[in-house]
Design an enzyme around this catalytic site. Structure first.
Site, PDB file in Angstrom:
ATOM      1  CD  GLU A   1     -15.206 -24.912  18.164  1.00  0.00           C
ATOM      2  OE1 GLU A   1     -16.415 -24.354  17.249  1.00  0.00           O
ATOM      3  OE2 GLU A   1     -14.739 -25.378  18.365  1.00  0.00           O
ATOM      4  CG  LEU A   2     -18.475 -16.989  19.899  1.00  0.00           C
ATOM      5  CD1 LEU A   2     -18.359 -16.684  20.947  1.00  0.00           C
ATOM      6  CD2 LEU A   2     -18.360 -15.888  18.804  1.00  0.00           C
ATOM      7  CG  ASP A   3     -21.639 -19.194  21.689  1.00  0.00           C
ATOM      8  OD1 ASP A   3     -21.871 -18.875  22.526  1.00  0.00           O
ATOM      9  OD2 ASP A   3     -22.135 -18.442  20.697  1.00  0.00           O
TER      10      ASP A   3
ATOM     11  CG  HIS B   1     -25.510 -18.868  22.656  1.00  0.00           C
ATOM     12  ND1 HIS B   1     -25.229 -17.874  22.295  1.00  0.00           N
ATOM     13  CD2 HIS B   1     -26.487 -19.737  21.804  1.00  0.00           C
ATOM     14  CE1 HIS B   1     -25.413 -17.900  21.085  1.00  0.00           C
ATOM     15  NE2 HIS B   1     -25.957 -18.543  20.533  1.00  0.00           N
TER      16      HIS B   1
ATOM     17  NE  ARG C   1     -11.970  -8.610  20.174  1.00  0.00           N
ATOM     18  CZ  ARG C   1     -13.612  -8.574  20.379  1.00  0.00           C
ATOM     19  NH1 ARG C   1     -14.100  -9.027  21.666  1.00  0.00           N
ATOM     20  NH2 ARG C   1     -14.367  -7.207  19.580  1.00  0.00           N
TER      21      ARG C   1
ATOM     22  CG  ASN D   1     -22.173 -18.373  27.561  1.00  0.00           C
ATOM     23  OD1 ASN D   1     -22.732 -17.214  27.936  1.00  0.00           O
ATOM     24  ND2 ASN D   1     -22.331 -18.687  26.068  1.00  0.00           N
TER      25      ASN D   1
ATOM     26  CG  MET E   1     -23.705  -9.506  26.002  1.00  0.00           C
ATOM     27  SD  MET E   1     -24.299 -10.583  25.122  1.00  0.00           S
ATOM     28  CE  MET E   1     -24.349 -10.049  23.239  1.00  0.00           C
ATOM     29  NE  ARG E   2     -15.897  -6.359  24.430  1.00  0.00           N
ATOM     30  CZ  ARG E   2     -15.863  -5.365  23.044  1.00  0.00           C
ATOM     31  NH1 ARG E   2     -17.386  -5.225  22.566  1.00  0.00           N
ATOM     32  NH2 ARG E   2     -14.673  -6.117  22.776  1.00  0.00           N
TER      33      ARG E   2
ATOM     34  CB  SER F   1     -32.677 -11.790  34.629  1.00  0.00           C
ATOM     35  OG  SER F   1     -32.705 -12.528  33.430  1.00  0.00           O
TER      36      SER F   1
HETATM   37  N1  NHR Z   1     -15.803 -16.496  24.716  1.00  0.00           N
HETATM   38  C1  NHR Z   1     -15.455 -17.258  24.060  1.00  0.00           C
HETATM   39  N2  NHR Z   1     -13.639 -17.845  23.303  1.00  0.00           N
HETATM   40  N3  NHR Z   1     -15.971 -17.894  24.131  1.00  0.00           N
HETATM   41  C2  NHR Z   1     -17.283 -18.803  24.535  1.00  0.00           C
HETATM   42  O1  NHR Z   1     -17.978 -19.359  24.185  1.00  0.00           O
HETATM   43  C3  NHR Z   1     -17.917 -16.893  24.628  1.00  0.00           C
HETATM   44  C4  NHR Z   1     -16.806 -16.519  24.255  1.00  0.00           C
HETATM   45  C5  NHR Z   1     -17.757 -14.998  25.045  1.00  0.00           C
HETATM   46  C6  NHR Z   1     -18.990 -14.481  24.386  1.00  0.00           C
HETATM   47  C7  NHR Z   1     -21.058 -15.250  25.715  1.00  0.00           C
HETATM   48  C8  NHR Z   1     -21.995 -15.119  24.159  1.00  0.00           C
HETATM   49  C9  NHR Z   1     -22.822 -16.363  23.970  1.00  0.00           C
HETATM   50  O2  NHR Z   1     -23.458 -16.542  24.258  1.00  0.00           O
HETATM   51  C10 NHR Z   1     -19.921 -16.292  25.064  1.00  0.00           C
HETATM   52  C11 NHR Z   1     -18.742 -17.066  24.770  1.00  0.00           C
HETATM   53  C12 NHR Z   1     -20.743 -11.629  22.988  1.00  0.00           C
HETATM   54  C13 NHR Z   1     -20.500 -12.395  21.536  1.00  0.00           C
HETATM   55  C14 NHR Z   1     -19.956 -11.020  20.876  1.00  0.00           C
HETATM   56  O3  NHR Z   1     -20.195 -11.367  19.396  1.00  0.00           O
HETATM   57  C15 NHR Z   1     -20.486 -13.413  21.452  1.00  0.00           C
HETATM   58  C16 NHR Z   1     -21.530 -14.383  21.932  1.00  0.00           C
HETATM   59  C17 NHR Z   1     -21.371 -14.213  23.008  1.00  0.00           C
HETATM   60  C18 NHR Z   1     -21.144 -12.843  23.680  1.00  0.00           C
HETATM   61  N4  NHR Z   1     -19.651  -9.627  20.775  1.00  0.00           N
HETATM   62  C19 NHR Z   1     -20.018  -8.721  20.525  1.00  0.00           C
HETATM   63  C20 NHR Z   1     -17.534  -8.360  20.663  1.00  0.00           C
HETATM   64  O4  NHR Z   1     -17.155  -7.837  19.548  1.00  0.00           O
HETATM   65  C21 NHR Z   1     -19.914  -7.578  21.092  1.00  0.00           C
HETATM   66  C22 NHR Z   1     -21.924  -7.336  20.632  1.00  0.00           C
HETATM   67  C23 NHR Z   1     -21.734  -6.503  21.800  1.00  0.00           C
HETATM   68  O5  NHR Z   1     -21.662  -5.367  22.748  1.00  0.00           O
HETATM   69  O6  NHR Z   1     -23.000  -6.206  21.543  1.00  0.00           O
HETATM   70  O7  NHR Z   1     -17.643  -9.167  21.615  1.00  0.00           O
HETATM   71  O8  NHR Z   1     -23.598 -16.118  22.256  1.00  0.00           O
HETATM   72  C1  GAR Z   2     -30.405 -14.211  28.282  1.00  0.00           C
HETATM   73  O1  GAR Z   2     -30.551 -14.184  27.750  1.00  0.00           O
HETATM   74  C2  GAR Z   2     -28.591 -14.805  27.224  1.00  0.00           C
HETATM   75  O2  GAR Z   2     -29.279 -15.897  26.934  1.00  0.00           O
HETATM   76  C3  GAR Z   2     -28.099 -14.061  26.124  1.00  0.00           C
HETATM   77  O3  GAR Z   2     -28.434 -12.606  27.356  1.00  0.00           O
HETATM   78  C4  GAR Z   2     -29.600 -12.568  28.053  1.00  0.00           C
HETATM   79  C5  GAR Z   2     -28.687 -12.339  29.170  1.00  0.00           C
HETATM   80  O4  GAR Z   2     -29.697 -11.712  30.092  1.00  0.00           O
HETATM   81  N1  GAR Z   2     -26.951 -13.857  26.191  1.00  0.00           N
HETATM   82  C6  GAR Z   2     -26.259 -13.846  24.922  1.00  0.00           C
HETATM   83  O5  GAR Z   2     -26.928 -13.237  23.695  1.00  0.00           O
HETATM   84  C7  GAR Z   2     -25.411 -14.380  24.709  1.00  0.00           C
HETATM   85  N2  GAR Z   2     -24.712 -13.588  23.588  1.00  0.00           N
HETATM   86  P1  GAR Z   2     -29.530 -11.314  31.218  1.00  0.00           P
HETATM   87  O6  GAR Z   2     -28.809 -10.250  31.481  1.00  0.00           O
HETATM   88  O7  GAR Z   2     -31.418 -10.895  32.244  1.00  0.00           O
HETATM   89  O8  GAR Z   2     -28.951 -12.540  32.366  1.00  0.00           O
END
Ligand code: NHR
Ligand code: GAR
Length: 226
Positions: free
Chosen positions: A154-156, A120, A76, A118, A101-102, A20
């Site tokens: 650094e994640l998020d 979040h 990865r 991104n 989501m990776r 979306s």
């Molecule tokens: N990567 C980095 N290095 N830094 C960020 O800030 C990132 C990123 C990758 C994705 C989006 C994200 C979020 O907004 C994002 C930001 C997935 C996970 C996660 O734990 C965490 C954060 C975000 C997206 N993923 C699992 C994994 O093992 C899988 C979960 C699943 O498949 O449902 O990669 O929060």
């Molecule tokens: C969004 O709400 C976004 O904030 C969230 O996933 C949704 C994706 O919706 N992101 C995360 O949770 C990252 N960890 P969309 O596919 O409809 O855009």
């Protein structure tokens, strides 16, 4: 003056799910073509999940789509290197994570540093990682929100560009909260993308800048409380 074809900022959107936010950005980009000097173009939508609903939406918008299934890669690092190759074929100026989501490796985030955004669903730095709505409810917070930020290793943890504040209501549950948050996502993500494409939003030394001025740690805040 209209930007020439060659100068149009090229955007690649990475998704994993419903897409979306991708649609909101695509519609905003399309609306701008008619009335802006700095029109942009989504040159591809890439999903790591072959069945992501967002792929159908992208095709319905006549956007180019690609699939790269992370389960077919041994590590990865290998997945991220293949993803970089796929993205590079599209010669992007900006890469947008929209429900992707990776977790990305440092090789990837360094490669795209300063041109990787991104969204979040929390008021970062609060609630990094997953399950943010339930965590905000469980903590008894009275506000929650969503943040567009530059992605770093650094994640998020990369610098914030924009965040929208949403009130938590007494009767809220995670699903209702998510719905209200998503309304705001579809407002603030297109704004951040537009600012980036206009050259107004930049990242320098782990700081986000708007028009060359350092943004507050929160980013620009949009407060939707009454
Ligand atoms: N990567 C980095 N290095 N830094 C960020 O800030 C990132 C990123 C990758 C994705 C989006 C994200 C979020 O907004 C994002 C930001 C997935 C996970 C996660 O734990 C965490 C954060 C975000 C997206 N993923 C699992 C994994 O093992 C899988 C979960 C699943 O498949 O449902 O990669 O929060
Ligand atoms: C969004 O709400 C976004 O904030 C969230 O996933 C949704 C994706 O919706 N992101 C995360 O949770 C990252 N960890 P969309 O596919 O409809 O855009």
């Amino acid at each position: 003056m209209q930007a020439s074809e060659a100068e149009k900022p090229r955007i690649v959107v990475l998704i994993s799910g419903s897409g979306s936010n991708m649609v909101a950005i695509a519609e905003a980009v399309k609306a701008e073509v008619s009335d802006s000097d700095n029109e942009a173009e989504i040159v591809g939508v890439i999903s790591n999940r072959p069945n992501a609903e967002g792929l159908n939406k992208a095709q319905a918008l006549d956007l180019h789509t690609d699939i790269i299934d992370h389960t077919l890669y041994a590590s990865r690092e290998e997945f991220d290197h293949a993803l970089i190759r796929m993205i590079e074929d599209l010669k992007p100026d900006l890469v947008v994570l929209a429900g992707f989501m990776r977790i990305l490796t440092a090789d990837f985030t360094r490669y795209y540093e300063g041109r990787l955004l991104n969204i979040h669903p929390s008021l970062l730095p609060k609630y990094q990682g997953l399950n943010t709505h339930q965590r905000a409810l469980d903590a008894g917070d009275d506000i929650h929100g969503v943040t567009v930020h530059f992605v770093t290793e650094e994640l998020d943890g990369g610098p914030n560009a924009i965040q929208a504040i949403v009130p938590i209501l007494d009767i809220d549950n995670a699903q209702e909260l998510q719905k209200r948050i998503q309304v705001q996502e579809h407002i603030i993500y297109p704004i951040a993308v537009k600012w980036f494409c206009e050259g107004r939003l930049t990242m320098k030394g782990n700081q986000a800048l708007l028009d060359g001025k350092q943004l507050p740690t929160s980013g620009i805040q949009l407060d939707t409380r009454g």
